[in-house]
Design a protein around this motif. Structure first.
Motif, PDB file in Angstrom:
ATOM      1  N   TYR A 172     -19.658  21.455  -6.079  1.00 56.36           N
ATOM      2  CA  TYR A 172     -19.602  22.163  -4.793  1.00 56.36           C
ATOM      3  C   TYR A 172     -19.598  23.659  -5.130  1.00 56.36           C
ATOM      4  O   TYR A 172     -18.548  24.257  -5.336  1.00 56.36           O
ATOM      5  N   ALA A 175     -17.194  24.939  -7.690  1.00 56.15           N
ATOM      6  CA  ALA A 175     -15.968  24.131  -7.633  1.00 56.15           C
ATOM      7  C   ALA A 175     -16.311  22.637  -7.696  1.00 56.15           C
ATOM      8  O   ALA A 175     -17.461  22.242  -7.916  1.00 56.15           O
ATOM      9  N   LYS A 177     -15.670  18.907  -5.671  1.00 60.83           N
ATOM     10  CA  LYS A 177     -15.190  18.266  -4.451  1.00 60.83           C
ATOM     11  C   LYS A 177     -14.885  16.799  -4.738  1.00 60.83           C
ATOM     12  O   LYS A 177     -15.730  16.069  -5.285  1.00 60.83           O
ATOM     13  N   GLU A 181     -10.832  16.868  -0.928  1.00 56.41           N
ATOM     14  CA  GLU A 181     -10.143  17.945  -1.649  1.00 56.41           C
ATOM     15  C   GLU A 181     -11.133  18.806  -2.427  1.00 56.41           C
ATOM     16  O   GLU A 181     -12.042  18.296  -3.096  1.00 56.41           O
ATOM     17  N   LEU A 182     -10.956  20.103  -2.340  1.00 55.85           N
ATOM     18  CA  LEU A 182     -11.780  21.036  -3.105  1.00 55.85           C
ATOM     19  C   LEU A 182     -10.937  21.579  -4.254  1.00 55.85           C
ATOM     20  O   LEU A 182      -9.865  22.148  -4.033  1.00 55.85           O
TER      21      LEU A 182
END
Ligand SMILES: Cc1cc2nc3c(=O)[nH]c(=O)nc-3n(C[C@H](O)[C@H](O)[C@H](O)COP(=O)(O)OP(=O)(O)OC[C@H]3O[C@@H](n4cnc5c(N)ncnc54)[C@H](O)[C@@H]3O)c2cc1C
Length: 373
Positions: A172, A175, A177, A181-182
């Motif tokens: 993501y 980040a 994912k 939740e990230l």
């Protein structure tokens, strides 16, 4: 405190998470199943540790370093993760890959010996070596209890403070994912084995193939002490003696068909058993009709040149994969190397970069297999 998210709790991701946590990082380790689950490449019953790598010094040194780390890890865990049975290479040519390996081992001061085939034959109760030019003996090589080692490593990582998150991660931006939740961190590492090409289809050039492995029952007197590991580089076959009752392993390094690690059938193909028995008939004739004790299907994540991928895909996002069927043994030492890269203390060698590669088999446990059988 520096932070990292590592995706994938195979032996590469778990070892890296452990190393980072023990050197002061805050680490989240994401895994879609349990560490050591049977779809991951690291969950084979056993994996060989050998230092011979043809003309290559880097991997030889890394394997030697890893040997010490595995022994220490086993002592820490209070169980034998590494059985130092020695490994014997059956050299069919006087001046082939094994001769080059011996020269490198000599340069690096890694214990080894060159033997007449007859001496190698004495390691085994039943052996045919009339096709061999010599044998290369590595007394400090051996066999790792692979699946158990992943579970132990992941457990130690959690004990060291790693947060283990279950779920299927997707990239993501910079980040990770997982469900809703990230997860963000200073560094993200995707150590996803055979799943890496589908996560990063444009950059890795990794081919996933199906690999069948069989373990055969051996007579009781072949088990204590266990017979050594053995590799027939030009014959594309390798295995080891009975370790902890798992039988004599016989497998081939030849690539199987393309494979899906998630949905692929995990029943060994009859032709793989035929091939293993043909090898036994040729090399260890008394075992040709031995009972199969264990049959496992696993997968290779192959790069064209068998060099791994250790590369920054975008700023602070790293991909770690393309193990090419020879990554298990190195894991704790590789974790040290990668941790230094993430820390900015070192630059990755260009050999691990993303991009086109020239085909080569030099780092594998088999050559071009143009010799008979
Ligand atoms: C038949 C066979 C024999 C081998 N023999 C040897 C040997 O003798 N010696 C040796 O050193 N090596 C050997 N290898 C190679 C060795 O097994 C691999 O190099 C090593 O296990 C690779 O570990 P890994 O952590 O990269 O991958 P894996 O063990 O496959 O782990 C990847 C993990 O990532 C997880 N994952 C993937 N995508 C996601 C996602 N999106 N979200 C969350 N989790 C995800 C997967 O569930 C998996 O648990 C062999 C391999 C095979 C198949």
């Amino acid at each position: 405190m520096k932070s990292a998210v590592v995706v994938g709790a195979g032996i590469w991701g778990a070892s890296l998470a452990l190393r980072l946590a023990e050197t002061g990082w805050r680490v989240t380790l994401v895994e879609q199943y349990q560490p050591g689950h049977l779809r991951q490449a690291s969950a084979g019953e056993t994996r060989l540790l050998r230092c011979a790598h043809g003309t290559d010094e880097w991997y030889a040194q890394l394997a030697w370093r890893a040997r010490g780390l595995w022994r220490a890890l086993g002592e820490r865990a209070g169980e034998e993760l590494y059985g130092e049975s020695g490994a014997v290479w059956f050299a069919r040519r006087p001046d082939g890959w094994e001769r080059q390996s011996a020269q490198v081992l000599k340069n690096l001061d890694i214990p080894h010996d060159i033997w007449e085939p007859e001496r190698a034959g004495r390691l085994f109760p039943d052996f045919r070596g009339d096709d061999l030019a010599f044998a290369l003996w590595e007394p400090r090589a051996g066999v790792l209890r692979a699946r158990r080692a992943v579970q132990v490593t992941a457990g130690l990582a959690v004990d060291a403070g790693v947060r283990l998150v279950f779920g299927r991660a997707v990239p993501y931006g910079g980040a990770v994912k997982v469900g809703g939740e990230l997860l963000g961190a200073d560094r993200v590492v995707w150590a996803c084995g055979a799943w890496l090409p589908r996560l990063f289809p444009e950059c890795t050039g990794v081919t996933v193939t199906r690999q069948d492995t069989l373990h055969f029952a051996v007579p009781g007197e072949w088990s204590t002490p266990p017979l050594p590991a053995w590799v027939d580089y030009d014959g594309s076959a390798y295995g080891h003696g009975d370790l902890g009752g798992a039988g004599m392993k016989v497998t081939s390094d030849e690539e199987g068909p393309p494979y899906d690690p998630e949905e692929g059938e995990r029943r060994v193909a009859p032709r793989s058993e035929d091939a293993a028995r043909a090898y036994l008939r040729r090399r260890f004739p008394v075992l040709a009709d031995a009972r199969v004790l264990l049959a496992q299907v696993c997968q290779y994540a192959l790069t064209p040149d068998a060099e791994w991928i250790i590369a920054e895909e975008r700023e602070n996002v790293w991909v770690l994969g393309g193990d090419s069927g020879h990554g298990f043994k190195h894991a704790p030492a590789l974790a040290e190397y990668v941790a230094d890269l993430l820390d900015g203390a070192a630059e990755p060698d260009r050999r691990f970069a993303l991009g086109p590669r020239e085909p080569s088999r030099g780092l594998r446990t088999s050559g071009d297999t143009d010799l008979p059988g």
